[in-house]
Motif scaffolding. Structure first.
Motif, PDB file in Angstrom:
ATOM      1  N   UNK A 160       0.776  -1.232   0.104  1.00 20.65           N
ATOM      2  CA  UNK A 160      -0.099  -0.131   0.026  1.00 20.65           C
ATOM      3  C   UNK A 160       0.827   1.399   0.052  1.00 20.65           C
ATOM      4  N   UNK A 161       0.248   2.393  -0.603  1.00 22.51           N
ATOM      5  CA  UNK A 161       1.119   3.617  -0.499  1.00 22.51           C
ATOM      6  C   UNK A 161       1.177   4.359   0.699  1.00 22.51           C
ATOM      7  N   UNK A 162       2.166   4.872   1.213  1.00 25.74           N
ATOM      8  CA  UNK A 162       2.662   5.868   2.309  1.00 25.74           C
ATOM      9  C   UNK A 162       2.039   7.034   2.109  1.00 25.74           C
ATOM     10  N   UNK A 163       2.333   7.937   3.145  1.00 27.63           N
ATOM     11  CA  UNK A 163       1.937   9.169   3.037  1.00 27.63           C
ATOM     12  C   UNK A 163       0.950   9.891   3.936  1.00 27.63           C
ATOM     13  N   UNK A 164       1.050  10.118   5.171  1.00 27.70           N
ATOM     14  CA  UNK A 164       0.121  10.885   6.168  1.00 27.70           C
ATOM     15  C   UNK A 164       0.793  12.013   6.896  1.00 27.70           C
ATOM     16  N   UNK A 165       0.244  13.028   6.840  1.00 27.20           N
ATOM     17  CA  UNK A 165       0.813  14.117   7.527  1.00 27.20           C
ATOM     18  C   UNK A 165       0.205  14.205   8.821  1.00 27.20           C
ATOM     19  N   UNK A 185      -3.456   4.334   9.264  1.00 27.33           N
ATOM     20  CA  UNK A 185      -3.212   4.011   7.989  1.00 27.33           C
ATOM     21  C   UNK A 185      -1.628   3.891   7.987  1.00 27.33           C
ATOM     22  N   UNK A 186      -0.933   5.078   8.571  1.00 26.07           N
ATOM     23  CA  UNK A 186       0.599   5.016   8.521  1.00 26.07           C
ATOM     24  C   UNK A 186       1.049   3.939   9.482  1.00 26.07           C
ATOM     25  N   UNK A 187       0.723   3.554  10.521  1.00 30.04           N
ATOM     26  CA  UNK A 187       1.034   2.408  11.109  1.00 30.04           C
ATOM     27  C   UNK A 187       0.787   0.912  10.539  1.00 30.04           C
ATOM     28  N   UNK A 188      -0.105   0.977   9.756  1.00 32.62           N
ATOM     29  CA  UNK A 188      -0.444  -0.231   9.076  1.00 32.62           C
ATOM     30  C   UNK A 188       0.809  -0.463   8.112  1.00 32.62           C
ATOM     31  N   UNK A 189       1.116   0.608   7.426  1.00 30.06           N
ATOM     32  CA  UNK A 189       2.117   0.621   6.320  1.00 30.06           C
ATOM     33  C   UNK A 189       3.520   0.478   6.957  1.00 30.06           C
ATOM     34  N   UNK A 224     -24.667   3.192   7.578  1.00 32.80           N
ATOM     35  CA  UNK A 224     -23.591   3.289   8.814  1.00 32.80           C
ATOM     36  C   UNK A 224     -22.280   2.775   8.397  1.00 32.80           C
ATOM     37  N   UNK A 225     -21.669   2.208   9.446  1.00 32.04           N
ATOM     38  CA  UNK A 225     -20.484   1.751   9.167  1.00 32.04           C
ATOM     39  C   UNK A 225     -20.232   0.110   8.567  1.00 32.04           C
ATOM     40  N   UNK A 226     -19.229   0.209   7.764  1.00 38.24           N
ATOM     41  CA  UNK A 226     -19.358  -1.158   7.070  1.00 38.24           C
ATOM     42  C   UNK A 226     -18.317  -2.196   7.994  1.00 38.24           C
ATOM     43  N   UNK A 227     -18.610  -3.435   7.995  1.00 36.72           N
ATOM     44  CA  UNK A 227     -17.678  -4.398   8.774  1.00 36.72           C
ATOM     45  C   UNK A 227     -16.322  -4.532   8.228  1.00 36.72           C
ATOM     46  N   UNK A 228     -16.250  -4.208   6.776  1.00 33.79           N
ATOM     47  CA  UNK A 228     -14.949  -4.202   6.200  1.00 33.79           C
ATOM     48  C   UNK A 228     -14.786  -2.850   5.394  1.00 33.79           C
ATOM     49  N   UNK A 229     -13.924  -2.212   5.447  1.00 36.02           N
ATOM     50  CA  UNK A 229     -13.758  -0.628   4.801  1.00 36.02           C
ATOM     51  C   UNK A 229     -11.992  -0.268   4.900  1.00 36.02           C
ATOM     52  N   UNK A 230     -12.081   0.741   4.078  1.00 42.08           N
ATOM     53  CA  UNK A 230     -10.753   1.164   3.776  1.00 42.08           C
ATOM     54  C   UNK A 230      -9.909   0.461   2.495  1.00 42.08           C
ATOM     55  N   UNK A 231      -9.131   1.120   2.051  1.00 44.22           N
ATOM     56  CA  UNK A 231      -8.249   0.556   0.869  1.00 44.22           C
ATOM     57  C   UNK A 231      -7.652  -0.858   1.129  1.00 44.22           C
ATOM     58  N   UNK A 232      -8.240  -1.718   0.423  1.00 45.96           N
ATOM     59  CA  UNK A 232      -8.074  -3.167   0.340  1.00 45.96           C
ATOM     60  C   UNK A 232      -8.419  -3.640   1.720  1.00 45.96           C
ATOM     61  N   UNK A 258     -14.380  -4.439  11.521  1.00 48.95           N
ATOM     62  CA  UNK A 258     -15.109  -4.167  12.769  1.00 48.95           C
ATOM     63  C   UNK A 258     -15.884  -5.347  13.064  1.00 48.95           C
ATOM     64  N   UNK A 259     -15.220  -6.300  13.965  1.00 51.47           N
ATOM     65  CA  UNK A 259     -15.735  -7.767  14.252  1.00 51.47           C
ATOM     66  C   UNK A 259     -16.930  -7.523  15.268  1.00 51.47           C
ATOM     67  N   UNK A 260     -17.053  -6.169  16.045  1.00 48.06           N
ATOM     68  CA  UNK A 260     -18.277  -6.222  16.894  1.00 48.06           C
ATOM     69  C   UNK A 260     -19.469  -5.388  16.554  1.00 48.06           C
ATOM     70  N   UNK A 261     -19.812  -5.336  15.482  1.00 47.43           N
ATOM     71  CA  UNK A 261     -20.950  -4.699  14.917  1.00 47.43           C
ATOM     72  C   UNK A 261     -22.363  -5.348  15.162  1.00 47.43           C
ATOM     73  N   UNK A 262     -22.123  -6.648  15.534  1.00 54.55           N
ATOM     74  CA  UNK A 262     -23.562  -7.289  15.946  1.00 54.55           C
ATOM     75  C   UNK A 262     -23.463  -7.771  17.558  1.00 54.55           C
ATOM     76  N   UNK A 263     -22.440  -7.014  18.068  1.00 54.93           N
ATOM     77  CA  UNK A 263     -22.343  -7.232  19.691  1.00 54.93           C
ATOM     78  C   UNK A 263     -22.552  -6.031  20.347  1.00 54.93           C
TER      79      UNK A 263
END
Length: 364
Positions: A35-40, A151-155, A190-198, A203-208
């Motif tokens: 994935x691409x880097x770059x977060x200010x 994002x930056x930490x994941x990269x 609302x929020x998706x269980x899976x989101x973001x680039x790739x 979000x495992x707890x959306x049903x809890x």
């Protein structure tokens, strides 16, 4: 005797999320860090653990999954479940806490969270201090800074995904906030269980519910930190949580949170289908020069047409977060109710106008 039901529930939710991550990695046959880097505006203040180097003769390292942890009950329960389940699947588990710097002593709180995550056996563990801007209000600005840091930490750690502790209660609040904005079916999803680039965010707890996560921390003797902002009426979500939802449950009876979460899923399914339709239809409403033809747009159902208009505005430079339903409705009138009216000004200095049967959306 098995674990407490609350502990079993959070572990099962995390186990399913990890299985999904492994399945996706295998399906796409990619290394976790492509994935691409770059977060200010992000400053690392406490790295723990190094990224293992790989030689040509070594097997690639096991995938790394990080948990975003504030120290609250939801994210601490998530961290404990990740620490328990990940080794069983051959997954490395790490943790990230973000210090927004918005409260006195926030740096000390971040250090405490780092120690708790390390005690759970997570590695690497990192605390990141961010600079929160002002765009979109304090809640939106903090969220943007937090996701930039994640994002930056994941990269940096070559990770496969980040787990987030949003619960069914958070989902219900998000749906109500979307309803109040009048932003359409996508906001109601609302929020998706899976989101973001790739699919980087899970979000495992959306049903809890929130109480299940708190109970899991209690029975495991996990210390938790209650963010005072969550009880501060200055914040919209806090007012909704402590005043709005209780009032709805009093008026309508129990089950409002579950119903709202169910609405989110149904709305997401519908919105995804309409997005696909709009994506497929877009090429058919453009001329050879790539301009949108008003007559062909007019023939489309409004929900499909407005999605095409929104996408065109964003491609022209309008910030997605500042582009509301009322903006798209005004542009839509250039197609459905045009009486010679002039250009429509959109966020990001983008202008939409009708010219010779074509809809032109560009930087003004």
């Amino acid at each position: 005797m098995g674990p407490h039901p609350a502990v079993a529930a959070i572990r099962l939710a995390v186990r399913r999320a990890l299985h999904d991550i492994l399945t996706d990695l295998n399906r796409h046959s990619r290394t976790p860090g492509e994935r691409a880097f770059g977060h200010a505006g992000v400053r690392v203040v406490r790295p723990v653990g190094d990224i293992p180097e790989q030689t040509p003769n070594e097997r690639p390292p096991s995938p790394l999954v990080l948990v975003a942890c504030s120290g609250g009950a939801d994210s601490m329960a998530l961290a404990s479940a990740l620490a328990f389940e990940a080794p069983k699947l051959g997954i490395r588990a790490g943790g990230i806490t973000v210090d927004h710097g918005l409260q006195p002593g926030s740096d000390l709180r971040a250090e405490e969270v780092v120690l708790r995550l390390r005690e759970l056996g997570l590695d690497p563990v990192e605390s990141i201090t961010v600079t929160v801007g002002r765009d979109g209000g304090p809640e939106a600005a903090a969220r943007d800074a937090r996701y930039g840091a994640l994002d930056a930490a994941l990269e940096r750690h070559n990770g496969a995904a980040v787990l987030l502790g949003h619960t069914r209660d958070d989902q219900a609040e998000t749906v109500l906030l979307g309803l109040a904005r009048g932003s359409g079916i996508r906001s109601l999803s609302g929020m998706a269980a899976v989101s973001g680039a790739g699919g980087r965010y899970r979000r495992p707890f959306l049903q809890l519910d929130r109480q299940t996560a708190r109970k899991a921390c209690l029975v495991q003797a996990l210390p938790v930190w209650d963010d005072p902002h969550n009880a501060d009426p200055a914040y919209t979500r806090s007012r909704l949580r402590h005043e709005g939802l209780p009032a709805l449950e009093k008026a309508l009876g129990k089950g409002v949170v579950e119903a709202l979460a169910r609405t989110a899923q149904l709305s997401r399914d519908d919105a995804d289908a309409l997005d696909t339709w709009a994506s497929q239809a877009e090429a058919s409403v453009r001329d050879a020069a790539g301009l949108l033809e008003c007559a062909k747009l007019y023939a489309l159902p409004p929900a499909v047409r407005r999605r095409i208009l929104r996408r065109a505005a964003i491609e022209a430079g309008a910030p997605a977060g500042s582009l509301f339903a009322r903006h798209i409705e005004e542009v839509d009138r250039l197609i459905t109710g045009w009486r010679g009216q002039g250009a429509i000004n959109l966020p990001g200095k983008v202008v939409a106008q009708r010219q010779g049967g074509r809809l032109v959306i560009r930087q003004g």
